[in-house]
Design a protein around this motif. Structure first.
Motif, mmCIF file in Angstrom:
data_model
loop_
_atom_site.group_PDB
_atom_site.id
_atom_site.type_symbol
_atom_site.label_atom_id
_atom_site.label_comp_id
_atom_site.label_asym_id
_atom_site.label_seq_id
_atom_site.Cartn_x
_atom_site.Cartn_y
_atom_site.Cartn_z
ATOM 1 N N GLU A 115 83.934 39.946 39.750
ATOM 2 C CA GLU A 115 82.854 40.807 39.261
ATOM 3 C C GLU A 115 81.578 40.554 40.058
ATOM 4 O O GLU A 115 81.349 39.463 40.567
ATOM 5 C CB GLU A 115 82.604 40.531 37.777
ATOM 6 C CG GLU A 115 83.809 40.853 36.905
ATOM 7 C CD GLU A 115 83.576 40.491 35.444
ATOM 8 O OE1 GLU A 115 84.392 40.906 34.595
ATOM 9 O OE2 GLU A 115 82.585 39.798 35.140
ATOM 10 N N ARG A 116 80.796 41.559 40.171
ATOM 11 C CA ARG A 116 79.432 41.564 40.730
ATOM 12 C C ARG A 116 79.380 41.478 42.244
ATOM 13 O O ARG A 116 78.361 41.799 42.832
ATOM 14 C CB ARG A 116 78.558 40.443 40.123
ATOM 15 C CG ARG A 116 78.439 40.485 38.625
ATOM 16 C CD ARG A 116 77.434 39.445 38.115
ATOM 17 N NE ARG A 116 77.864 38.075 38.423
ATOM 18 C CZ ARG A 116 77.275 37.299 39.329
ATOM 19 N NH1 ARG A 116 76.262 37.747 40.037
ATOM 20 N NH2 ARG A 116 77.715 36.078 39.526
ATOM 21 N N PHE A 117 80.434 41.033 42.892
ATOM 22 C CA PHE A 117 80.431 40.869 44.348
ATOM 23 C C PHE A 117 81.247 41.988 45.001
ATOM 24 O O PHE A 117 82.331 42.334 44.533
ATOM 25 C CB PHE A 117 81.053 39.527 44.737
ATOM 26 C CG PHE A 117 80.178 38.341 44.503
ATOM 27 C CD1 PHE A 117 79.926 37.886 43.216
ATOM 28 C CD2 PHE A 117 79.598 37.651 45.570
ATOM 29 C CE1 PHE A 117 79.116 36.783 42.983
ATOM 30 C CE2 PHE A 117 78.794 36.539 45.344
ATOM 31 C CZ PHE A 117 78.553 36.107 44.058
ATOM 32 N N SER A 118 80.707 42.510 46.113
ATOM 33 C CA SER A 118 81.460 43.485 46.898
ATOM 34 C C SER A 118 81.053 43.353 48.360
ATOM 35 O O SER A 118 79.973 42.841 48.674
ATOM 36 C CB SER A 118 81.199 44.915 46.394
ATOM 37 O OG SER A 118 79.826 45.255 46.550
ATOM 38 N N ALA A 119 81.925 43.795 49.232
ATOM 39 C CA ALA A 119 81.645 43.720 50.667
ATOM 40 C C ALA A 119 82.166 44.972 51.337
ATOM 41 O O ALA A 119 83.144 45.570 50.895
ATOM 42 C CB ALA A 119 82.293 42.478 51.283
ATOM 43 N N GLU A 120 81.481 45.346 52.416
ATOM 44 C CA GLU A 120 81.926 46.491 53.193
ATOM 45 C C GLU A 120 81.602 46.260 54.661
ATOM 46 O O GLU A 120 80.697 45.489 55.012
ATOM 47 C CB GLU A 120 81.255 47.778 52.712
ATOM 48 C CG GLU A 120 79.754 47.782 52.848
ATOM 49 C CD GLU A 120 79.137 49.112 52.447
ATOM 50 O OE1 GLU A 120 79.843 49.966 51.880
ATOM 51 O OE2 GLU A 120 77.937 49.295 52.713
ATOM 52 N N PHE A 121 82.335 46.955 55.509
ATOM 53 C CA PHE A 121 82.091 46.913 56.956
ATOM 54 C C PHE A 121 82.333 48.338 57.437
ATOM 55 O O PHE A 121 83.436 48.707 57.807
ATOM 56 C CB PHE A 121 83.043 45.933 57.621
ATOM 57 C CG PHE A 121 82.747 45.660 59.072
ATOM 58 C CD1 PHE A 121 83.713 45.093 59.880
ATOM 59 C CD2 PHE A 121 81.507 45.958 59.642
ATOM 60 C CE1 PHE A 121 83.471 44.817 61.215
ATOM 61 C CE2 PHE A 121 81.248 45.696 60.976
ATOM 62 C CZ PHE A 121 82.241 45.126 61.764
ATOM 63 N N PRO A 122 81.280 49.157 57.393
ATOM 64 C CA PRO A 122 81.461 50.572 57.707
ATOM 65 C C PRO A 122 81.719 50.808 59.193
ATOM 66 O O PRO A 122 81.523 49.916 60.036
ATOM 67 C CB PRO A 122 80.122 51.200 57.265
ATOM 68 C CG PRO A 122 79.141 50.076 57.342
ATOM 69 C CD PRO A 122 79.893 48.830 57.022
ATOM 70 N N LYS A 123 82.121 52.031 59.499
ATOM 71 C CA LYS A 123 82.399 52.393 60.883
ATOM 72 C C LYS A 123 81.166 52.179 61.769
ATOM 73 O O LYS A 123 81.275 51.736 62.914
ATOM 74 C CB LYS A 123 82.836 53.853 60.932
ATOM 75 C CG LYS A 123 83.363 54.316 62.269
ATOM 76 C CD LYS A 123 83.855 55.755 62.169
ATOM 77 C CE LYS A 123 84.380 56.238 63.511
ATOM 78 N NZ LYS A 123 84.820 57.651 63.424
ATOM 79 N N GLU A 124 80.013 52.512 61.231
ATOM 80 C CA GLU A 124 78.758 52.286 61.947
ATOM 81 C C GLU A 124 77.898 51.331 61.144
ATOM 82 O O GLU A 124 77.828 51.451 59.932
ATOM 83 C CB GLU A 124 78.014 53.621 62.139
ATOM 84 C CG GLU A 124 78.806 54.681 62.890
ATOM 85 C CD GLU A 124 78.999 54.343 64.353
ATOM 86 O OE1 GLU A 124 79.954 54.852 64.962
ATOM 87 O OE2 GLU A 124 78.177 53.554 64.872
ATOM 88 N N GLY A 125 77.231 50.418 61.815
ATOM 89 C CA GLY A 125 76.293 49.541 61.122
ATOM 90 C C GLY A 125 76.875 48.196 60.769
ATOM 91 O O GLY A 125 78.055 47.916 61.019
ATOM 92 N N PRO A 126 76.044 47.361 60.158
ATOM 93 C CA PRO A 126 76.462 45.996 59.882
ATOM 94 C C PRO A 126 77.386 45.899 58.679
ATOM 95 O O PRO A 126 77.525 46.849 57.895
ATOM 96 C CB PRO A 126 75.128 45.288 59.584
ATOM 97 C CG PRO A 126 74.278 46.358 58.989
ATOM 98 C CD PRO A 126 74.650 47.620 59.732
ATOM 99 N N SER A 127 77.980 44.724 58.524
ATOM 100 C CA SER A 127 78.714 44.429 57.307
ATOM 101 C C SER A 127 77.698 44.043 56.231
ATOM 102 O O SER A 127 76.675 43.421 56.517
ATOM 103 C CB SER A 127 79.679 43.270 57.544
ATOM 104 O OG SER A 127 80.325 42.902 56.335
ATOM 105 N N ILE A 128 77.975 44.429 55.005
ATOM 106 C CA ILE A 128 77.073 44.151 53.886
ATOM 107 C C ILE A 128 77.843 43.389 52.822
ATOM 108 O O ILE A 128 78.943 43.791 52.424
ATOM 109 C CB ILE A 128 76.536 45.447 53.243
ATOM 110 C CG1 ILE A 128 75.884 46.361 54.281
ATOM 111 C CG2 ILE A 128 75.593 45.126 52.090
ATOM 112 C CD1 ILE A 128 74.548 45.879 54.766
#
Lengths: 115, 116
Positions: free
Chosen positions: A63-76
């Protein structure tokens, strides 16, 4: 060739706020990893991402944590409704797409303090 | 469950000494082992990576050995200098069927202080 860039270096949030941590991998690296280092503890794996895909999130709190690494831009790395126990250093690492024999390159981390 | 232990937790030596840092792991099914250096307030710098099929790796004054069957690795630092003062971390990557390639298991580190 710039290394792994993380920002901000320091982040202070009050309980209940959201924290967003950013990571730009080294040039040519398409694999990103997030680790957390709690005070007096070793680094713990959280999540492994490739562009637009989560490969392994076995270390992420449910819960509460998520991550992404989109095609453009940094990982969040996003932490919602932060609590004091989230205070830690969060490190991002990257590696090239050549597989598991490449060493991981780490950024300088984001130090999150929850007040 | 893989566990990585580093002994000692802290070490203080005079400049010029040769020293050995120890790392042990409980599951010999590893893909590789890495040694890192961490300076205060900074990230990790990769020092040496040893594949599971290798016995040792060398870089300058550093030599890392791996004995997979006994679950041990050592980092040897020759002719230590004050600039070597840092925390040294050992990390294993489990074999493919034990976890993904990014899931390194870290020890808590050995904090080294080299006195001038």
């Amino acid at each position: 060739n710039a290394g792994v860039m993380q920002n901000p270096r320091h982040l202070v949030r009050r309980r209940g706020q959201e924290a967003r941590l950013r990571c730009s991998p080294m040039k040519g690296h398409s694999h990103v990893y997030w680790y957390r280092q709690l005070p007096e503890e070793g680094l713990k794996f959280m999540v492994y991402l490739q562009k637009e895909n989560i490969i392994d999130e076995s270390g992420m709190p449910k819960e509460r944590f998520s991550a992404e690494f989109p095609k453009e831009g940094p990982s969040i790395l996003r932490i919602q409704q932060v609590v004091r126990g989230d205070s830690a250093a969060y490190f991002c690492a990257s590696s090239p797409p050549t597989g598991g024999n490449s060493p991981l390159h780490f950024g300088n981390g984001t130090r999150l303090t929850v007040t | 469950k893989q566990e990585v232990t580093q002994i000692p937790a802290a070490l203080s030596v005079p400049e010029g000494e040769n020293l050995v840092l120890n790392c042990s792991f409980t599951d010999s099914a590893i893909y590789n082992l890495q040694w890192f250096r961490q300076d205060p307030g900074k990230g990790l710098t990769s020092l040496l990576l040893i594949q599971s099929s290798q016995r040792e790796q060398t870089s300058g004054r550093l030599n890392a050995s791996l004995d997979k069957s006994s679950g041990r690795s050592t980092l040897y630092i020759a002719a230590s200098q004050p600039g070597d003062s840092a925390t040294y971390l050992c990390a294993v990557r489990p074999s493919v069927n034990r976890g993904s390639q990014g899931n390194l298991i870290f020890g808590k580190g050995t904090k080294l202080s080299v006195k001038p």
